[in-house]
Scaffold this motif. Sequence first.
Motif, PDB file in Angstrom:
ATOM      1  N   LEU A  55       0.804  -1.218   0.000  1.00 19.46           N
ATOM      2  CA  LEU A  55       0.000   0.000   0.000  1.00 19.46           C
ATOM      3  C   LEU A  55       0.837   1.269   0.000  1.00 19.46           C
ATOM      4  CD1 LEU A  55      -2.695  -1.163   2.562  1.00 19.46           C
ATOM      5  CD2 LEU A  55      -2.968  -0.961   0.083  1.00 19.46           C
ATOM      6  N   LEU A  56       1.974   1.240   0.696  1.00 19.39           N
ATOM      7  CA  LEU A  56       2.776   2.462   0.812  1.00 19.39           C
ATOM      8  C   LEU A  56       3.885   2.561  -0.236  1.00 19.39           C
ATOM      9  CD1 LEU A  56       2.974   2.872   4.684  1.00 19.39           C
ATOM     10  CD2 LEU A  56       1.692   4.258   3.047  1.00 19.39           C
ATOM     11  N   LYS A  57       4.199   1.492  -0.926  1.00 16.07           N
ATOM     12  CA  LYS A  57       5.281   1.501  -1.923  1.00 16.07           C
ATOM     13  C   LYS A  57       5.092   2.603  -2.982  1.00 16.07           C
ATOM     14  CE  LYS A  57       9.033  -0.875  -2.849  1.00 16.07           C
ATOM     15  NZ  LYS A  57      10.192  -0.767  -1.983  1.00 16.07           N
ATOM     16  N   PRO A  58       3.873   2.809  -3.496  1.00 11.69           N
ATOM     17  CA  PRO A  58       3.701   3.893  -4.482  1.00 11.69           C
ATOM     18  C   PRO A  58       4.043   5.282  -3.941  1.00 11.69           C
ATOM     19  CG  PRO A  58       1.784   2.453  -4.492  1.00 11.69           C
ATOM     20  CD  PRO A  58       2.633   2.055  -3.313  1.00 11.69           C
ATOM     21  N   PHE A  59       3.999   5.434  -2.620  1.00 16.43           N
ATOM     22  CA  PHE A  59       4.292   6.721  -1.986  1.00 16.43           C
ATOM     23  C   PHE A  59       5.614   6.686  -1.222  1.00 16.43           C
ATOM     24  CE2 PHE A  59      -0.343   5.911  -1.759  1.00 16.43           C
ATOM     25  CZ  PHE A  59      -0.740   6.796  -2.745  1.00 16.43           C
ATOM     26  N   ALA A  60       6.442   5.683  -1.469  1.00 18.50           N
ATOM     27  CA  ALA A  60       7.669   5.469  -0.677  1.00 18.50           C
ATOM     28  C   ALA A  60       8.553   6.707  -0.632  1.00 18.50           C
ATOM     29  CB  ALA A  60       8.444   4.274  -1.210  1.00 18.50           C
ATOM     30  N   HIS A  61       8.548   7.500  -1.695  1.00 18.90           N
ATOM     31  CA  HIS A  61       9.383   8.708  -1.721  1.00 18.90           C
ATOM     32  C   HIS A  61       8.936   9.738  -0.686  1.00 18.90           C
ATOM     33  CE1 HIS A  61       5.972   9.637  -4.321  1.00 18.90           C
ATOM     34  NE2 HIS A  61       6.236  10.917  -4.131  1.00 18.90           N
ATOM     35  N   CYS A  62       7.707   9.597  -0.209  1.00 13.71           N
ATOM     36  CA  CYS A  62       7.230  10.535   0.815  1.00 13.71           C
ATOM     37  C   CYS A  62       6.686   9.783   2.030  1.00 13.71           C
ATOM     38  CB  CYS A  62       6.210  11.510   0.241  1.00 13.71           C
ATOM     39  SG  CYS A  62       4.762  10.747  -0.474  1.00 13.71           S
ATOM     40  N   VAL A  63       7.354   8.701   2.385  1.00 12.70           N
ATOM     41  CA  VAL A  63       7.071   8.004   3.635  1.00 12.70           C
ATOM     42  C   VAL A  63       8.312   8.172   4.497  1.00 12.70           C
ATOM     43  CG1 VAL A  63       6.558   5.806   4.762  1.00 12.70           C
ATOM     44  CG2 VAL A  63       5.528   6.319   2.539  1.00 12.70           C
ATOM     45  N   HIS A  64       8.227   9.065   5.465  1.00 13.42           N
ATOM     46  CA  HIS A  64       9.357   9.302   6.375  1.00 13.42           C
ATOM     47  C   HIS A  64       9.291   8.381   7.579  1.00 13.42           C
ATOM     48  CE1 HIS A  64      10.335  12.765   3.977  1.00 13.42           C
ATOM     49  NE2 HIS A  64       9.162  13.322   4.233  1.00 13.42           N
ATOM     50  N   THR A  65       8.083   8.311   8.168  1.00 12.20           N
ATOM     51  CA  THR A  65       7.911   7.488   9.359  1.00 12.20           C
ATOM     52  C   THR A  65       6.608   6.717   9.273  1.00 12.20           C
ATOM     53  OG1 THR A  65       6.719   9.176  10.630  1.00 12.20           O
ATOM     54  CG2 THR A  65       9.137   9.163  10.812  1.00 12.20           C
ATOM     55  N   LEU A  66       6.563   5.621  10.013  1.00 10.14           N
ATOM     56  CA  LEU A  66       5.343   4.840  10.176  1.00 10.14           C
ATOM     57  C   LEU A  66       5.250   4.507  11.663  1.00 10.14           C
ATOM     58  CD1 LEU A  66       2.953   3.440   8.781  1.00 10.14           C
ATOM     59  CD2 LEU A  66       4.401   1.430   8.523  1.00 10.14           C
ATOM     60  N   THR A  67       4.117   4.838  12.280  1.00  9.20           N
ATOM     61  CA  THR A  67       3.921   4.606  13.707  1.00  9.20           C
ATOM     62  C   THR A  67       2.737   3.663  13.893  1.00  9.20           C
ATOM     63  OG1 THR A  67       4.729   6.830  14.202  1.00  9.20           O
ATOM     64  CG2 THR A  67       3.520   5.694  15.948  1.00  9.20           C
ATOM     65  N   THR A  68       2.943   2.625  14.706  1.00  9.94           N
ATOM     66  CA  THR A  68       1.896   1.651  14.980  1.00  9.94           C
ATOM     67  C   THR A  68       1.806   1.411  16.485  1.00  9.94           C
ATOM     68  OG1 THR A  68       3.358  -0.284  14.901  1.00  9.94           O
ATOM     69  CG2 THR A  68       2.430   0.466  12.802  1.00  9.94           C
ATOM     70  N   ASP A  69       0.871   0.550  16.867  1.00  5.95           N
ATOM     71  CA  ASP A  69       0.843   0.117  18.260  1.00  5.95           C
ATOM     72  C   ASP A  69       1.818  -1.051  18.422  1.00  5.95           C
ATOM     73  OD1 ASP A  69      -0.462  -2.179  17.308  1.00  5.95           O
ATOM     74  OD2 ASP A  69      -2.430  -1.509  17.960  1.00  5.95           O
ATOM     75  N   ASN A  70       1.812  -1.691  19.561  1.00  5.28           N
ATOM     76  CA  ASN A  70       2.781  -2.742  19.856  1.00  5.28           C
ATOM     77  C   ASN A  70       2.276  -4.139  19.545  1.00  5.28           C
ATOM     78  OD1 ASN A  70       5.183  -1.402  21.238  1.00  5.28           O
ATOM     79  ND2 ASN A  70       3.417  -0.433  22.197  1.00  5.28           N
ATOM     80  N   GLY A  71       1.259  -4.269  18.727  1.00  2.00           N
ATOM     81  CA  GLY A  71       0.692  -5.571  18.417  1.00  2.00           C
ATOM     82  C   GLY A  71       1.677  -6.470  17.683  1.00  2.00           C
ATOM     83  N   LYS A  72       1.528  -7.778  17.898  1.00  2.00           N
ATOM     84  CA  LYS A  72       2.443  -8.733  17.265  1.00  2.00           C
ATOM     85  C   LYS A  72       2.275  -8.764  15.755  1.00  2.00           C
ATOM     86  CE  LYS A  72      -0.594 -12.676  18.119  1.00  2.00           C
ATOM     87  NZ  LYS A  72      -0.733 -13.968  18.752  1.00  2.00           N
ATOM     88  N   GLU A  73       1.175  -8.208  15.250  1.00  3.62           N
ATOM     89  CA  GLU A  73       0.975  -8.143  13.798  1.00  3.62           C
ATOM     90  C   GLU A  73       1.963  -7.190  13.118  1.00  3.62           C
ATOM     91  OE1 GLU A  73      -1.985  -5.341  15.758  1.00  3.62           O
ATOM     92  OE2 GLU A  73      -1.402  -7.418  16.069  1.00  3.62           O
ATOM     93  N   PHE A  74       2.659  -6.391  13.912  1.00  2.00           N
ATOM     94  CA  PHE A  74       3.668  -5.478  13.354  1.00  2.00           C
ATOM     95  C   PHE A  74       5.088  -5.975  13.627  1.00  2.00           C
ATOM     96  CE2 PHE A  74      -0.087  -2.772  14.206  1.00  2.00           C
ATOM     97  CZ  PHE A  74      -0.399  -2.479  12.892  1.00  2.00           C
TER      98      PHE A  74
END
Length: 166
Positions: A55-74
């Motif tokens: 999902l984010l690959k098309p916008f990779a040039h403008c993805v500086h950070t990604l913040t999630t919760d602490n779930g094991k899915e991440f």
Amino acid sequence: MLERARFGDWEADLVIGAGQKQALVTINERVSRYSIIFHVPFKTAQAVGDALITLLKPFAHCVHTLTTDNGKEFAQHERIASALSADFFFAHPYASWERGANENMNGLIRQFFPKGMRFNCITDDDIALAMHRLNHRPRKCLGYRTPHQVFMEQLESYQHTVALQA
């Protein structure tokens, strides 16, 4: 003087369906409030990691950070960060305000996919309609512009700035 928020900081989470098996991966960009939703049949780290990268690959040039919760899915955060050349952060436990834009978005998504709903009946068209309605809904915090308008303005501005620097 207040510092302007930076375009390209994203938040992600899961909205879980009935039975705790299927989920919607929800991603939103903080400045524009632009949201992307994707259905995963299993809430595994592999499925969620693949979805975030895709999902984010098309916008990779403008993805500086990604913040999630602490779930094991991440758990595949290192693979995701590497694939997007971005920094990956985890919010502190029980600190949902550290991903406030995404928590708000998940509440709005529940208008379309309520708690207790089984996600195995959700179609790609259902998700596309929900994303379209959410991204084209004017927001007070955006000066009554839509997330889509702000996202496209920021993308255009960002690409223009990068082109000038090259």
